[in-house]
Design an enzyme around this catalytic site. Structure first.
Site, PDB file in Angstrom:
ATOM      1  N   GLY A 101       0.787  -1.230   0.000  1.00 16.56           N
ATOM      2  CA  GLY A 101       0.000   0.000   0.000  1.00 16.56           C
ATOM      3  C   GLY A 101       0.817   1.276   0.000  1.00 16.56           C
ATOM      4  O   GLY A 101       0.378   2.297   0.533  1.00 16.56           O
ATOM      5  N   SER A 102       1.995   1.262  -0.636  1.00 15.65           N
ATOM      6  CA  SER A 102       2.762   2.518  -0.667  1.00 15.65           C
ATOM      7  C   SER A 102       2.047   3.570  -1.532  1.00 15.65           C
ATOM      8  O   SER A 102       2.110   4.763  -1.238  1.00 15.65           O
ATOM      9  CB  SER A 102       4.207   2.291  -1.139  1.00 15.65           C
ATOM     10  OG  SER A 102       4.247   1.984  -2.505  1.00 15.65           O
ATOM     11  N   ASN A 103       1.342   3.126  -2.554  1.00 14.03           N
ATOM     12  CA  ASN A 103       0.551   4.089  -3.349  1.00 14.03           C
ATOM     13  C   ASN A 103      -0.648   4.590  -2.560  1.00 14.03           C
ATOM     14  O   ASN A 103      -1.021   5.764  -2.666  1.00 14.03           O
ATOM     15  CB  ASN A 103       0.109   3.450  -4.666  1.00 14.03           C
ATOM     16  CG  ASN A 103       1.230   3.431  -5.674  1.00 14.03           C
ATOM     17  OD1 ASN A 103       1.533   4.453  -6.288  1.00 14.03           O
ATOM     18  ND2 ASN A 103       1.878   2.289  -5.816  1.00 14.03           N
ATOM     19  N   LYS A 158     -16.804 -14.712  -7.570  1.00 12.70           N
ATOM     20  CA  LYS A 158     -16.366 -13.304  -7.606  1.00 12.70           C
ATOM     21  C   LYS A 158     -17.574 -12.382  -7.462  1.00 12.70           C
ATOM     22  O   LYS A 158     -17.531 -11.381  -6.763  1.00 12.70           O
ATOM     23  CB  LYS A 158     -15.645 -13.030  -8.938  1.00 12.70           C
ATOM     24  CG  LYS A 158     -15.100 -11.610  -9.026  1.00 12.70           C
ATOM     25  CD  LYS A 158     -14.460 -11.310 -10.366  1.00 12.70           C
ATOM     26  CE  LYS A 158     -13.169 -12.032 -10.540  1.00 12.70           C
ATOM     27  NZ  LYS A 158     -12.007 -11.131 -10.686  1.00 12.70           N
ATOM     28  N   MET A 216      -4.645  -7.064  -6.501  1.00 14.60           N
ATOM     29  CA  MET A 216      -4.150  -8.097  -7.408  1.00 14.60           C
ATOM     30  C   MET A 216      -5.248  -9.018  -7.950  1.00 14.60           C
ATOM     31  O   MET A 216      -5.113 -10.242  -7.935  1.00 14.60           O
ATOM     32  CB  MET A 216      -3.076  -8.935  -6.695  1.00 14.60           C
ATOM     33  CG  MET A 216      -1.904  -8.116  -6.196  1.00 14.60           C
ATOM     34  SD  MET A 216      -1.100  -7.169  -7.513  1.00 14.60           S
ATOM     35  CE  MET A 216      -0.127  -8.488  -8.220  1.00 14.60           C
ATOM     36  N   ARG A 217      -6.304  -8.423  -8.414  1.00 16.96           N
ATOM     37  CA  ARG A 217      -7.413  -9.206  -8.940  1.00 16.96           C
ATOM     38  C   ARG A 217      -8.082  -8.468 -10.086  1.00 16.96           C
ATOM     39  O   ARG A 217      -8.128  -7.239 -10.050  1.00 16.96           O
ATOM     40  CB  ARG A 217      -8.472  -9.242  -7.867  1.00 16.96           C
ATOM     41  CG  ARG A 217      -8.835 -10.212  -7.189  1.00 16.96           C
ATOM     42  CD  ARG A 217      -9.537 -10.299  -5.909  1.00 16.96           C
ATOM     43  NE  ARG A 217      -8.779 -11.174  -5.075  1.00 16.96           N
ATOM     44  CZ  ARG A 217      -8.756 -12.476  -5.209  1.00 16.96           C
ATOM     45  NH1 ARG A 217      -9.500 -13.073  -6.107  1.00 16.96           N
ATOM     46  NH2 ARG A 217      -8.000 -13.207  -4.437  1.00 16.96           N
ATOM     47  N   LEU A 218      -8.608  -9.236 -11.036  1.00 15.39           N
ATOM     48  CA  LEU A 218      -9.371  -8.589 -12.113  1.00 15.39           C
ATOM     49  C   LEU A 218     -10.720  -8.151 -11.555  1.00 15.39           C
ATOM     50  O   LEU A 218     -11.336  -8.860 -10.770  1.00 15.39           O
ATOM     51  CB  LEU A 218      -9.614  -9.585 -13.245  1.00 15.39           C
ATOM     52  CG  LEU A 218      -8.496  -9.771 -14.266  1.00 15.39           C
ATOM     53  CD1 LEU A 218      -8.914 -10.817 -15.296  1.00 15.39           C
ATOM     54  CD2 LEU A 218      -8.174  -8.449 -14.954  1.00 15.39           C
ATOM     55  N   ASN A 244      -6.780   2.561 -12.309  1.00 19.94           N
ATOM     56  CA  ASN A 244      -5.699   1.676 -11.866  1.00 19.94           C
ATOM     57  C   ASN A 244      -4.352   2.303 -12.173  1.00 19.94           C
ATOM     58  O   ASN A 244      -4.228   3.121 -13.097  1.00 19.94           O
ATOM     59  CB  ASN A 244      -5.802   0.331 -12.598  1.00 19.94           C
ATOM     60  CG  ASN A 244      -4.766  -0.680 -12.113  1.00 19.94           C
ATOM     61  OD1 ASN A 244      -4.489  -0.779 -10.915  1.00 19.94           O
ATOM     62  ND2 ASN A 244      -4.180  -1.425 -13.042  1.00 19.94           N
ATOM     63  N   HIS A 258      -0.349   1.105 -13.019  1.00 17.60           N
ATOM     64  CA  HIS A 258       0.424  -0.077 -13.427  1.00 17.60           C
ATOM     65  C   HIS A 258       1.867   0.342 -13.700  1.00 17.60           C
ATOM     66  O   HIS A 258       2.099   1.355 -14.370  1.00 17.60           O
ATOM     67  CB  HIS A 258      -0.215  -0.693 -14.685  1.00 17.60           C
ATOM     68  CG  HIS A 258       0.493  -1.934 -15.131  1.00 17.60           C
ATOM     69  ND1 HIS A 258       0.318  -3.150 -14.502  1.00 17.60           N
ATOM     70  CD2 HIS A 258       1.414  -2.138 -16.103  1.00 17.60           C
ATOM     71  CE1 HIS A 258       1.096  -4.049 -15.088  1.00 17.60           C
ATOM     72  NE2 HIS A 258       1.764  -3.465 -16.060  1.00 17.60           N
TER      73      HIS A 258
HETATM   74  C1  GRF Z   1       2.452  -0.776  -7.784  1.00 20.74           C
HETATM   75  O1  GRF Z   1       3.641  -0.944  -8.527  1.00 20.74           O
HETATM   76  C2  GRF Z   1       1.294  -0.577  -8.725  1.00 20.74           C
HETATM   77  O2  GRF Z   1       1.648   0.071  -9.903  1.00 20.74           O
HETATM   78  C3  GRF Z   1       0.883  -2.001  -9.016  1.00 20.74           C
HETATM   79  O3  GRF Z   1       1.072  -2.687  -7.804  1.00 20.74           O
HETATM   80  C4  GRF Z   1       2.077  -2.044  -7.048  1.00 20.74           C
HETATM   81  C5  GRF Z   1       1.519  -1.772  -5.682  1.00 20.74           C
HETATM   82  O4  GRF Z   1       2.496  -1.312  -4.791  1.00 20.74           O
HETATM   83  N1  GRF Z   1      -0.458  -2.057  -9.521  1.00 20.74           N
HETATM   84  P1  GRF Z   1       2.072  -0.707  -3.383  1.00 20.74           P
HETATM   85  O5  GRF Z   1       1.299  -1.783  -2.633  1.00 20.74           O
HETATM   86  O6  GRF Z   1       1.261   0.521  -3.635  1.00 20.74           O
HETATM   87  O7  GRF Z   1       3.363  -0.405  -2.679  1.00 20.74           O
END
Ligand code: GRF
Length: 188
Positions: free
Chosen positions: A12-14, A65, A90-92, A107, A109
């Protein structure tokens, strides 16, 4: 102000970058919910320490789902969520969520899509020996990292680049670009 839910499965760093931007006022939104499919994920601690509600679930405990997405939609509707920001979820996303939040799911990526979709995008680009990779923020559709791009940030590989240095550079761009892009979307 718009209500935003973040979906994450891991560190969850983002998510943290989004929290920080909200607290600093550069992202003008209410962070109303973290949805997490991995009990014990670090993202949950981040939500708790910033008083953000969480909906944590174990996908295997549902028959499909659509069963867990129906529950997620109800949690989102309870809080009048306007936008969903996926941050390492990490899921569609399935039809249940897509239909309820059409055009409202975003999203991030870690590659310049359409290059290197799917898992380990940084590793895929590094192994391929590209000169340049980066980050893409895009709308979510039913595919894997396939929706229309909203913003991209480039990272040029240096001669002595390692996976570690490249990962750090990508993360730096992610943490700047995601809150900034979310603010632009919300303002529209
Ligand atoms: C990030 O690289 C994002 O682009 C990808 O998954 C990663 C998540 O990293 N979808 P974090 O959990 O936010 O550190």
């Amino acid at each position: 102000m718009k209500n935003v839910a973040v979906f994450a499965s891991g560190t969850g760093s983002n998510f943290q970058a989004i929290i920080d931007a909200v607290e600093q006022g550069t992202l003008q939104a209410n962070l109303v919910l973290l949805v997490c499919d991995k009990p014990g994920a670090k993202a949950i601690e981040r939500a708790n320490s910033h008083n953000i509600d969480t909906f944590v679930f174990t996908p295997k405990q549902y028959e499909s789902k659509s069963a867990f997405e129906t529950e997620i939609v109800s949690e989102l509707q309870k809080r009048d969520v306007d936008y969903i920001a996926l941050a390492g979820y990490m899921r569609l996303i399935g039809p249940t969520l897509l239909q309820s939040y059409e055009g409202k799911i975003i999203n991030i990526h870690p590659s310049l899509l359409p290059a290197f979709p799917g898992k380990d995008a940084i590793g895929q680009a590094f192994q391929a020996g590209v000169e340049k990779t980066g980050v893409t923020i895009h709308y979510v559709d039913e595919g894997m990292d396939t929706g229309p791009a909203i913003a991209q940030g480039d990272v040029v590989l240096e001669e002595n680049e390692t996976m570690e240095t490249l990962t750090k550079k990508i993360q730096k761009i992610e943490h700047e670009l995601y809150p900034k892009t979310l603010q632009k979307i919300i303002e529209q």
